[in-house]
Write an enzyme that holds these catalytic residues in place. Structure first.
Site, short mmCIF file in Angstrom:
data_model
loop_
_atom_site.label_atom_id
_atom_site.label_comp_id
_atom_site.label_asym_id
_atom_site.label_seq_id
_atom_site.Cartn_x
_atom_site.Cartn_y
_atom_site.Cartn_z
N ASN A 94 0.83 -1.26 -0.04
CA ASN A 94 -0.12 0.02 -0.13
C ASN A 94 0.87 1.36 -0.13
O ASN A 94 0.39 2.40 -0.55
CB ASN A 94 -1.03 0.03 1.05
CG ASN A 94 -1.46 1.26 1.58
OD1 ASN A 94 -2.47 1.88 0.73
ND2 ASN A 94 -0.86 2.02 2.50
N SER A 147 -3.99 2.69 -8.77
CA SER A 147 -4.72 3.98 -9.00
C SER A 147 -5.45 4.10 -10.38
O SER A 147 -4.78 3.45 -11.37
CB SER A 147 -3.73 5.14 -8.69
OG SER A 147 -4.35 6.56 -9.24
N TYR A 161 4.02 9.48 -11.02
CA TYR A 161 3.10 8.75 -10.15
C TYR A 161 2.04 7.83 -10.91
O TYR A 161 1.98 6.54 -10.47
CB TYR A 161 2.15 9.89 -9.44
CG TYR A 161 0.98 9.08 -8.61
CD1 TYR A 161 1.40 8.73 -7.18
CD2 TYR A 161 -0.13 9.11 -8.99
CE1 TYR A 161 0.37 8.06 -6.15
CE2 TYR A 161 -1.04 8.56 -8.18
CZ TYR A 161 -0.90 7.86 -6.64
OH TYR A 161 -1.85 7.47 -6.07
N SER A 164 4.29 5.07 -12.12
CA SER A 164 4.50 4.10 -11.30
C SER A 164 3.23 3.30 -10.82
O SER A 164 3.39 1.93 -10.41
CB SER A 164 5.02 4.61 -9.68
OG SER A 164 3.98 5.44 -9.36
N LYS A 165 2.18 3.79 -10.82
CA LYS A 165 0.86 3.02 -10.35
C LYS A 165 0.51 2.15 -11.72
O LYS A 165 -0.01 0.78 -11.38
CB LYS A 165 -0.38 3.97 -10.25
CG LYS A 165 -0.10 4.82 -9.04
CD LYS A 165 -0.31 3.93 -7.89
CE LYS A 165 0.21 4.36 -6.33
NZ LYS A 165 0.19 3.68 -5.51
N1 LIG Z 1 -5.78 9.00 -1.42
C1 LIG Z 1 -5.91 9.09 -2.78
O1 LIG Z 1 -6.67 9.87 -3.44
C2 LIG Z 1 -5.42 7.61 -3.63
C3 LIG Z 1 -6.03 7.31 -4.85
C4 LIG Z 1 -5.46 6.01 -5.39
C5 LIG Z 1 -4.23 5.61 -4.81
N2 LIG Z 1 -3.82 5.83 -3.68
C6 LIG Z 1 -2.71 5.07 -3.18
O2 LIG Z 1 -3.16 4.69 -1.88
C7 LIG Z 1 -1.91 4.53 -1.24
C8 LIG Z 1 -2.22 5.12 0.42
O3 LIG Z 1 -2.34 6.52 0.17
P1 LIG Z 1 -2.91 7.33 1.13
O4 LIG Z 1 -3.92 8.25 0.48
O5 LIG Z 1 -3.41 6.74 2.28
O6 LIG Z 1 -1.73 8.25 1.62
P2 LIG Z 1 -0.80 8.62 2.90
O7 LIG Z 1 0.00 10.05 2.65
O8 LIG Z 1 -2.05 9.08 3.97
O9 LIG Z 1 -0.30 7.59 3.57
C9 LIG Z 1 0.71 6.87 2.86
C10 LIG Z 1 1.52 6.30 3.93
O10 LIG Z 1 2.72 5.53 3.44
C11 LIG Z 1 3.81 5.56 4.14
N3 LIG Z 1 5.15 5.70 3.32
C12 LIG Z 1 5.53 6.53 2.57
N4 LIG Z 1 6.77 6.42 2.12
C13 LIG Z 1 7.07 5.05 2.64
C14 LIG Z 1 8.17 4.22 2.77
N5 LIG Z 1 9.37 4.78 2.10
N6 LIG Z 1 8.38 3.13 3.51
C15 LIG Z 1 7.14 3.15 4.40
N7 LIG Z 1 6.15 3.68 4.26
C16 LIG Z 1 6.03 4.78 3.47
C17 LIG Z 1 3.65 7.18 4.71
O11 LIG Z 1 4.40 7.46 6.03
C18 LIG Z 1 2.16 7.27 4.87
O12 LIG Z 1 1.76 6.71 6.19
C19 LIG Z 1 -0.84 5.00 -1.88
O13 LIG Z 1 -0.10 3.91 -2.43
C20 LIG Z 1 -1.55 5.82 -2.75
O14 LIG Z 1 -0.76 5.91 -4.11
C21 LIG Z 1 -4.38 7.01 -2.97
#
Ligand SMILES: NC(=O)c1ccc[n+]([C@@H]2O[C@H](COP(=O)([O-])OP(=O)(O)OC[C@H]3O[C@@H](n4cnc5c(N)ncnc54)[C@H](O)[C@@H]3O)[C@@H](O)[C@H]2O)c1
Length: 255
Positions: A94, A147, A161, A164-165
């Site tokens: 994740n 994503s 981004y 990568s997705k």
């Molecule tokens: N929020 C959105 O709109 C959305 C949409 C599609 C996909 N996503 C994907 O969902 C996932 C979670 O996103 P989110 O919205 O909860 O974001 P967020 O920023 O709230 O959480 C991401 C978490 O990943 C951790 N992280 C970052 N780099 C890291 C590393 N090198 N090692 C370990 N942990 C690390 C961060 O500390 C954070 O706790 C991501 O992969 C994001 O791309 C999010």
């Protein structure tokens, strides 16, 4: 979720980036259904808070602070999980970061950073965990956090981004092919915008209404919407689904 529904009783579930947002929602949903959580994040402090909440549902859960972009940290973390729990049943890749930089302004360093966390991190973690699954159980489930931008290109995320997705979606397909004979299913989810801190990173906090209107169901995804799809792909009931990507996008893309 019905409190009687405990599809993951005593399964060991490893979630990266689980200290907040979608990862935390996923970890909590598994914990409510009887799983033991191995939760990772790079942020020690957020991880401590998250673990204390997860332990309300799953007292044996453990946290592992590590940067998933560092192969030595990943190796140590997975070794420690093996010592603590013998194996891993389910892996959720994740952790991820998002930046809004336009194509022409993405520096080499920023490109490398996004690819390193989102793509290389998932590769390093998966390689170690799959090897453990094969050695100990010859069975397992892996879910990648893709994503919608990885299918359609990003509307507010940078090209690094989105690429990568898209890479994670292909990684799920390739791994599904390579590990089906080892009893391991690999799938992905592709959410549209969800209401988490990531919207701040993308400078989209004031644009939530506009983002919501892009979906046929005109609201943002919640972390629980995404967690529900991830749990479906991790449950025994989805054992004939592999290499698939489920859009969790309120109908924004129907493919
Ligand atoms: N929020 C959105 O709109 C959305 C949409 C599609 C996909 N996503 C994907 O969902 C996932 C979670 O996103 P989110 O919205 O909860 O974001 P967020 O920023 O709230 O959480 C991401 C978490 O990943 C951790 N992280 C970052 N780099 C890291 C590393 N090198 N090692 C370990 N942990 C690390 C961060 O500390 C954070 O706790 C991501 O992969 C994001 O791309 C999010």
């Amino acid at each position: 979720m019905d409190s009687q529904c405990r599809r993951f009783e005593n399964k060991v579930v490893f979630v990266t980036g689980a200290a907040k947002g979608i990862g935390f929602a996923i970890a909590t949903a598994f914990a409510k259904e009887g799983a033991i959580l191995a939760v990772n994040d790079i942020s020690e402090e957020n991880l401590r808070n998250a673990l204390s909440m997860i332990r309300q549902y799953s007292p044996s859960s453990v946290s592992y602070r590590a940067d998933i972009t560092k192969s030595n940290e990943v190796a140590k973390m997975v070794d420690k999980i093996e010592k603590d729990f013998q194996s891993i049943d389910i892996l959720i890749n994740n952790a991820g970061i998002a930046l809004p930089t336009g194509f022409l302004n993405i520096s080499e360093q920023e490109w490398d950073r996004v690819m390193s966390v989102n793509l290389k991190g998932a590769f390093l973690v998966s390689q170690r965990v799959i090897s453990l699954m094969i050695r100990t159980k010859r069975k397992g489930k892996v879910v990648m956090m893709g994503s919608l931008s990885g299918k359609m290109g990003g509307v507010a995320t940078g090209m690094h981004y989105s690429v990568s997705k898209g890479g994670l979606i292909v990684m799920a397909r390739q791994m599904a092919r390579e590990f089906a004979s080892s009893g391991i299913n690999v799938n992905a989810v592709a959410p549209s915008f969800a209401d988490t801190d990531m919207l701040k990173d993308l400078k989209l906090e004031t644009k939530k209404d506009e983002l919501a209107k892009m979906n046929v169901i005109p609201r943002l995804a919640t972390p629980d919407d995404i967690a529900n799809a991830v749990l479906f792909l991790s449950a025994d009931g989805s054992s004939f689904i592999t290499g698939e990507t489920i859009n969790v996008a309120g109908g924004r893309l129907m493919d």
